[in-house]
Design an enzyme around this catalytic site. Structure first.
Site, mmCIF file in Angstrom:
data_model
loop_
_atom_site.group_PDB
_atom_site.id
_atom_site.type_symbol
_atom_site.label_atom_id
_atom_site.label_comp_id
_atom_site.label_asym_id
_atom_site.label_seq_id
_atom_site.Cartn_x
_atom_site.Cartn_y
_atom_site.Cartn_z
ATOM 1 N N HIS A 165 -20.413 56.679 2.608
ATOM 2 C CA HIS A 165 -20.367 55.377 1.940
ATOM 3 C C HIS A 165 -18.959 55.031 1.420
ATOM 4 O O HIS A 165 -18.703 53.887 1.059
ATOM 5 C CB HIS A 165 -21.395 55.307 0.790
ATOM 6 C CG HIS A 165 -21.045 56.127 -0.417
ATOM 7 N ND1 HIS A 165 -21.537 57.397 -0.632
ATOM 8 C CD2 HIS A 165 -20.263 55.857 -1.492
ATOM 9 C CE1 HIS A 165 -21.099 57.860 -1.783
ATOM 10 N NE2 HIS A 165 -20.306 56.941 -2.330
ATOM 11 N N ASP A 204 -24.860 61.344 4.420
ATOM 12 C CA ASP A 204 -23.806 60.680 3.641
ATOM 13 C C ASP A 204 -22.495 61.456 3.693
ATOM 14 O O ASP A 204 -21.802 61.622 2.690
ATOM 15 C CB ASP A 204 -24.245 60.471 2.191
ATOM 16 C CG ASP A 204 -23.327 59.495 1.446
ATOM 17 O OD1 ASP A 204 -22.699 58.649 2.115
ATOM 18 O OD2 ASP A 204 -23.227 59.583 0.202
ATOM 19 N N SER A 254 -16.773 59.919 -5.627
ATOM 20 C CA SER A 254 -17.521 60.167 -4.395
ATOM 21 C C SER A 254 -16.628 60.751 -3.308
ATOM 22 O O SER A 254 -15.543 60.230 -3.036
ATOM 23 C CB SER A 254 -18.146 58.875 -3.894
ATOM 24 O OG SER A 254 -19.163 58.438 -4.763
#
Length: 472
Positions: A217, A250, A330
């Site tokens: 993402h 992910d 992230s």
């Protein structure tokens, strides 16, 4: 400053009681006037205290007659008259002007009272005595000031002190500082600009020639006309391109056009105990090189990385940590106290109505490195990755567990004897509470792993063996 009410604060002391037959400042008739003495603790009349320098067995002689013929009673009377003449004084005004000093005999020596007609000789004596008392007073004053004011001279502050020597000590072994020193050179800040906007996150250096592991993402859209830039800890930056992505896990691998990087060391997550200390490093809110610390709060936590609107493809089998993780972390590393990567920070819990940008509440989630290592290897080599599957379609039932709604023909579940309507309650020793739990448990394994599936429900409980398969 606190205001004092009327009647409070520094008030004059009560006047010293006066001897009968006289008043303060007016000696009785027939007694020669005495010079007022300062209310000093070093010049008390005999009726009040002994000299600190006189032996306890001998009375103090505060006023010695020049000829030494004056009686003790007369001396005490004269001392009381002199003390009465000066009155009560709340503060010393001249602290050391009349400070007594021990004589050779152990008694307090004070300049004798001389008639006015012998002023010339008295002036010389007083001058010499004043010089000695001045020197003595200075020494005593310095000592008292040192005791009450500390070792520093009056007016000296911390700002006047010299800077300490530069610290050359190394970080203690196993400390957060040592971990940061080791891992920071292997952490990257990633910035993506697309036609629809931009975003940023973090990454982990996999090789000296620019391979970087991050979240899918973070770089989603980077392969369709977006501009992806990697900013490194040594101040260099370089363009990067997406090598491969896997939305189901992910994870993504990108390649920066640069050399001379420091690769991170990958650890293992299968034997990582709950409560183990960990450190998270990344670029929260664009603040590169941010270091936070905490512990592993839980393991095998099923998490929907895409939120409630996400599907099965975004379910993670996550490590939970209370180390502060925020937007921008992230793709960055979660490392143990040896500086080895044990997880890839991917999601945080965000309470509330979802308005505004979320922040850390002590519930962060990371992809275990054991799973990330396998996926990253496939992405680097082939650009795609396979996912582990059981070969069933599942949903929620009226009891804890994952309800099998359909079985894929020829898949691992059918071969193991699992049928539609079965309620899966365990994978090996791991309890299955809902469909997300089953997805996370299966994806924590690699294709080809053999697992025990426990099936419960109204028909009783049974256990079957299944060999998991891979799916692109």
């Amino acid at each position: 400053m606190t205001d004092h009410p009327p009647g409070s604060g520094n008030q004059p002391e009560e006047p010293t009681p006066q001897p009968e037959g006289g008043s303060a400042g007016t000696p009785p008739a027939g007694v020669p006037p005495q010079a007022p003495q300062p209310d000093s603790p070093y010049a008390r009349p005999q009726s009040q205290s002994q000299s600190p320098y006189a032996p306890r067995s001998e009375p103090q002689q505060p006023f010695a007659s020049p000829q030494g013929q004056q009686s003790q009673a007369a001396q005490q009377a004269e001392g009381q008259q002199s003390y009465a003449a000066q009155g009560a004084q709340p503060h010393m005004t001249q602290e050391f002007a009349h400070t007594p000093w021990p004589s050779a005999g152990g008694h307090t020596a004070v300049a004798p009272q001389q008639p006015h007609k012998r002023r010339g000789g008295l002036v010389a004596g007083v001058a010499a005595l004043a010089l000695v008392c001045g020197l003595v007073g200075g020494g005593v004053g310095g000592y008292v000031g040192y005791q009450f004011g500390g070792a520093q001279a009056p007016g000296v502050t911390s700002l006047d002190e010299s800077r300490p020597a530069r610290s050359v000590s190394t970080a203690p072994a196993g400390s957060v500082q040592q971990v940061a020193d080791k891992v920071l050179p292997s952490v990257v800040q990633l910035q993506l600009v697309t036609a629809r906007g931009g975003g940023e996150g973090s990454g982990i250096v996999l090789s000296g020639d620019g391979y970087i592991l991050t979240n899918n993402h973070v770089v989603a859209g980077g392969g369709s006309g977006g501009r992806l830039t990697a900013q490194f800890q040594d101040g260099r930056s370089a363009r990067a391109q997406v090598i491969g992505t896997d939305p189901k896990s992910d994870l993504a691998v990108v390649k920066a056009d640069i050399t001379g990087l420091t690769p991170a060391e990958l650890g293992r997550s299968d034997d990582l105990p709950v409560g183990a200390p960990v450190v998270a490093i990344g670029s929260p809110f664009g603040l590169s090189g941010t270091v936070t610390s905490g512990i592993i709060s839980a393991k095998d936590r099923p998490v929907r990385a895409g939120g409630e609107s996400g599907g099965e493809d975004t379910v993670l089998n996550a490590l939970q940590t209370d180390a502060a993780i925020n937007p921008g972390n992230s793709g960055g590393p979660l490392v143990d106290m040896d500086g080895n990567v044990v997880g890839i920070n991917s999601a945080i819990y965000s309470p509330g109505n979802g308005q505004g940008q979320a922040g850390s509440v002590g519930l962060g989630f990371a992809i275990p490195v054991d799973q990330a290592r396998r996926i990253a290897t496939e992405l680097k080599e082939k650009g795609t990755a396979t996912q582990t599957t059981l070969g069933v379609l599942i949903g929620a039932g009226d009891q804890p567990g994952a309800l099998v709604r359909n079985v894929v023909p020829g898949g691992p579940a059918e071969q193991a004897g699992i049928r539609s309507g079965d309620l899966i309650t365990k994978v090996d020793a791991r309890s299955i509470q809902d469909p997300d739990s089953l997805v996370a448990a299966v994806r924590s394994h690699a294709p080809g792993d053999r697992v025990k599936i426990t099936i419960g429900g109204s028909g009783g409980e049974r256990t079957v063996d299944a060999t998991l398969a891979g799916q692109g």
